[in-house]
Design a protein around this motif. Structure first.
Motif, mmCIF file in Angstrom:
data_model
loop_
_atom_site.group_PDB
_atom_site.id
_atom_site.type_symbol
_atom_site.label_atom_id
_atom_site.label_comp_id
_atom_site.label_asym_id
_atom_site.label_seq_id
_atom_site.Cartn_x
_atom_site.Cartn_y
_atom_site.Cartn_z
ATOM 1 N N ARG A 128 11.817 22.028 7.221
ATOM 2 C CA ARG A 128 12.287 23.253 6.299
ATOM 3 C C ARG A 128 13.733 23.407 6.126
ATOM 4 N NH1 ARG A 128 9.302 28.242 5.509
ATOM 5 N NH2 ARG A 128 10.740 30.015 5.027
ATOM 6 N N ASP A 129 14.509 22.977 7.060
ATOM 7 C CA ASP A 129 15.833 23.174 6.925
ATOM 8 C C ASP A 129 16.546 22.167 5.974
ATOM 9 O OD1 ASP A 129 15.954 24.917 9.036
ATOM 10 O OD2 ASP A 129 16.487 23.775 10.819
ATOM 11 N N ASP A 130 15.920 21.210 5.478
ATOM 12 C CA ASP A 130 16.258 20.258 4.363
ATOM 13 C C ASP A 130 16.151 20.868 3.340
ATOM 14 O OD1 ASP A 130 16.985 18.258 6.718
ATOM 15 O OD2 ASP A 130 14.965 17.626 6.493
ATOM 16 N N ILE A 131 15.528 22.028 3.012
ATOM 17 C CA ILE A 131 15.177 22.584 1.578
ATOM 18 C C ILE A 131 16.382 23.343 1.116
ATOM 19 C CG2 ILE A 131 13.862 24.139 0.200
ATOM 20 C CD1 ILE A 131 11.554 23.812 2.374
ATOM 21 N N TYR A 132 16.840 22.823 -0.165
ATOM 22 C CA TYR A 132 18.063 23.624 -0.554
ATOM 23 C C TYR A 132 17.503 24.464 -1.793
ATOM 24 C CZ TYR A 132 22.309 24.304 -3.463
ATOM 25 O OH TYR A 132 23.024 24.940 -4.424
ATOM 26 N N TYR A 133 17.917 25.666 -1.699
ATOM 27 C CA TYR A 133 17.522 26.637 -2.792
ATOM 28 C C TYR A 133 18.485 27.556 -3.455
ATOM 29 C CZ TYR A 133 15.175 30.541 -5.056
ATOM 30 O OH TYR A 133 14.714 31.710 -6.036
ATOM 31 N N VAL A 134 18.689 27.789 -4.696
ATOM 32 C CA VAL A 134 19.464 28.875 -5.332
ATOM 33 C C VAL A 134 18.715 29.296 -6.451
ATOM 34 C CG1 VAL A 134 20.830 27.138 -6.452
ATOM 35 C CG2 VAL A 134 22.004 29.019 -6.141
ATOM 36 N N TYR A 135 19.108 30.632 -6.639
ATOM 37 C CA TYR A 135 18.784 31.474 -7.876
ATOM 38 C C TYR A 135 20.113 32.228 -8.248
ATOM 39 C CZ TYR A 135 17.342 35.560 -10.443
ATOM 40 O OH TYR A 135 17.315 36.692 -11.366
ATOM 41 N N LYS A 136 20.109 32.144 -9.724
ATOM 42 C CA LYS A 136 21.200 32.709 -10.346
ATOM 43 C C LYS A 136 20.936 33.287 -11.386
ATOM 44 C CE LYS A 136 25.088 29.722 -8.545
ATOM 45 N NZ LYS A 136 26.325 29.100 -8.866
ATOM 46 N N ALA A 137 21.915 34.490 -11.769
ATOM 47 C CA ALA A 137 21.830 35.367 -13.045
ATOM 48 C C ALA A 137 23.141 35.753 -13.253
ATOM 49 C CB ALA A 137 20.967 36.471 -12.913
ATOM 50 N N ASP A 138 23.489 35.883 -14.606
ATOM 51 C CA ASP A 138 24.789 36.511 -14.917
ATOM 52 C C ASP A 138 24.940 37.948 -15.462
ATOM 53 O OD1 ASP A 138 25.874 33.804 -14.827
ATOM 54 O OD2 ASP A 138 25.465 33.340 -16.974
ATOM 55 N N VAL A 139 25.444 38.609 -14.573
ATOM 56 C CA VAL A 139 25.334 40.096 -14.633
ATOM 57 C C VAL A 139 26.660 40.888 -15.289
ATOM 58 C CG1 VAL A 139 25.296 42.310 -13.036
ATOM 59 C CG2 VAL A 139 24.211 40.118 -12.417
ATOM 60 N N THR A 140 26.385 41.540 -16.416
ATOM 61 C CA THR A 140 27.387 42.331 -17.143
ATOM 62 C C THR A 140 27.292 43.861 -16.742
ATOM 63 O OG1 THR A 140 27.384 40.848 -18.903
ATOM 64 C CG2 THR A 140 28.346 42.823 -19.352
ATOM 65 N N ASN A 141 28.467 44.263 -16.141
ATOM 66 C CA ASN A 141 28.359 45.875 -15.974
ATOM 67 C C ASN A 141 29.143 46.449 -17.090
ATOM 68 O OD1 ASN A 141 27.365 45.763 -13.267
ATOM 69 N ND2 ASN A 141 29.231 44.859 -12.462
ATOM 70 N N TYR A 142 28.903 47.758 -17.298
ATOM 71 C CA TYR A 142 29.610 48.490 -18.537
ATOM 72 C C TYR A 142 30.498 49.536 -17.883
ATOM 73 C CZ TYR A 142 25.963 46.273 -21.181
ATOM 74 O OH TYR A 142 25.362 45.255 -21.697
#
Length: 304
Positions: free
Chosen positions: A184-198
């Motif tokens: 399980r420690d060998d799993i690499y995961y990433v999630y990304k999103a570009d956020v714009t604040n007003y």
């Protein structure tokens, strides 16, 4: 006496320097050699420089220094009111281009005073309701071989048009029974999103490396990820995710193996926690009425 003490101090200093030197050589050799070779392998197999820099760390890139690409499949989907429909890359590009032109025309008419501006809260996406209920989506599976029956499996997803309904989605990378995943420690995961604040105005990329949940078994990994939603004062776009893990031959008599990617998109007014079932490589999610399955799922076979 002083000379003996001095010799001891010098010996100690030399030991420390030698240890530090060896550590430094390892670090710099890793950076300058393995990462460079791994990066070239990824580029040669279809990764873009932007994707590598966006999704992978140097440590992950270095794993590919001695790897060879042996399998790849990519699919595109139009997400409609009744589910997801597979389309070609050309169809996807054309429809997204049409949507972009439609949005541009609407903005231009508003600027010219031809039509009234719609009353939209900040962060509301303009969408072509005739073409899509909830976005365009792409995913792929890639497999690399090290030799000796060792492999590394990849899966990636990206929302090409941001879905308006963003809650807890299900993303999985699975392998056939002829393979056995690493720890399980060998799993690499990433999630990304570009956020714009007003207020105040700013932009940044949100990065999540620990998903809401992660399930593992002998056929791979299943992840639940809460997609970042808009707020009154911000929008989140360009949602993408990536997972990889190593695997080895589990059956010496096997001639072929396979890797599978699954994605279920939640479409609900109120978020529900999915019930996830594994049956070998396959993944099912209930309640089925609350999730849109990207089908047929992405899948690749390769020789072992």
């Amino acid at each position: 006496m002083l000379r003996k003490i001095t010799k001891k101090i010098l010996s100690l200093v030399m030991v420390v320097l030698m240890f530090y030197s060896l550590s430094s050589v390892q670090i710099f050799a890793y950076t300058l050699t393995d990462v460079a070779l791994g990066r070239q392998v990824l580029l040669d197999s279809g990764w873009s420089p932007e994707e590598i820099d966006d999704l992978l760390t140097d440590e992950v890139i270095a794993k590919y220094a001695s790897a060879t690409s042996v399998g790849y499949e990519k699919k595109f989907y139009r997400v409609e009111e009744n589910g997801a429909v597979e389309i070609t890359e050309e169809e996807c590009d054309e429809e997204i281009d049409n949507i972009a032109h439609q949005i541009f025309d609407e903005v231009e008419m508003i600027a010219n005073g031809s039509v009234a501006a719609p009353c939209l809260a900040p962060g509301t996406d303009t969408k072509d309701e005739e073409i899509t209920e909830d976005g365009y989506f792409t995913s792929y599976v890639r497999v690399y071989a090290y030799g000796g029956g060792d492999f590394i499996l990849q899966a990636r997803f990206e929302w090409l048009i941001t879905p308006s309904n963003r809650k807890l989605d299900v993303f999985a990378l699975r392998n056939s029974i002829s393979l056995l995943p690493g720890d399980r420690d060998d799993i690499y995961y990433v999630y990304k999103a570009d956020v714009t604040n007003y207020l105040p105005s700013s932009q940044y990329t949100a990065t999540i490396e620990n998903p809401d949940s992660m399930f593992t078994d002998d056929n791979g990994v299943v992840i639940t990820q809460d997609l970042i939603d808009d707020s009154v004062l911000s929008t989140a776009t360009n949602h993408r995710g990536y997972v990889e893990y190593p695997a080895s031959i589990a059956n010496s008599n096997a001639l072929r193996a396979a890797a599978y990617s699954y994605y279920y998109h939640q479409e609900t007014t109120f978020e529900v926690t999915p019930s996830i079932s594994f049956d070998g490589p396959s993944v099912t999610v209930t309640p089925t009425t609350k999730f849109k399955f990207m089908e047929p799922n992405t899948y690749v076979q390769f020789e072992v």
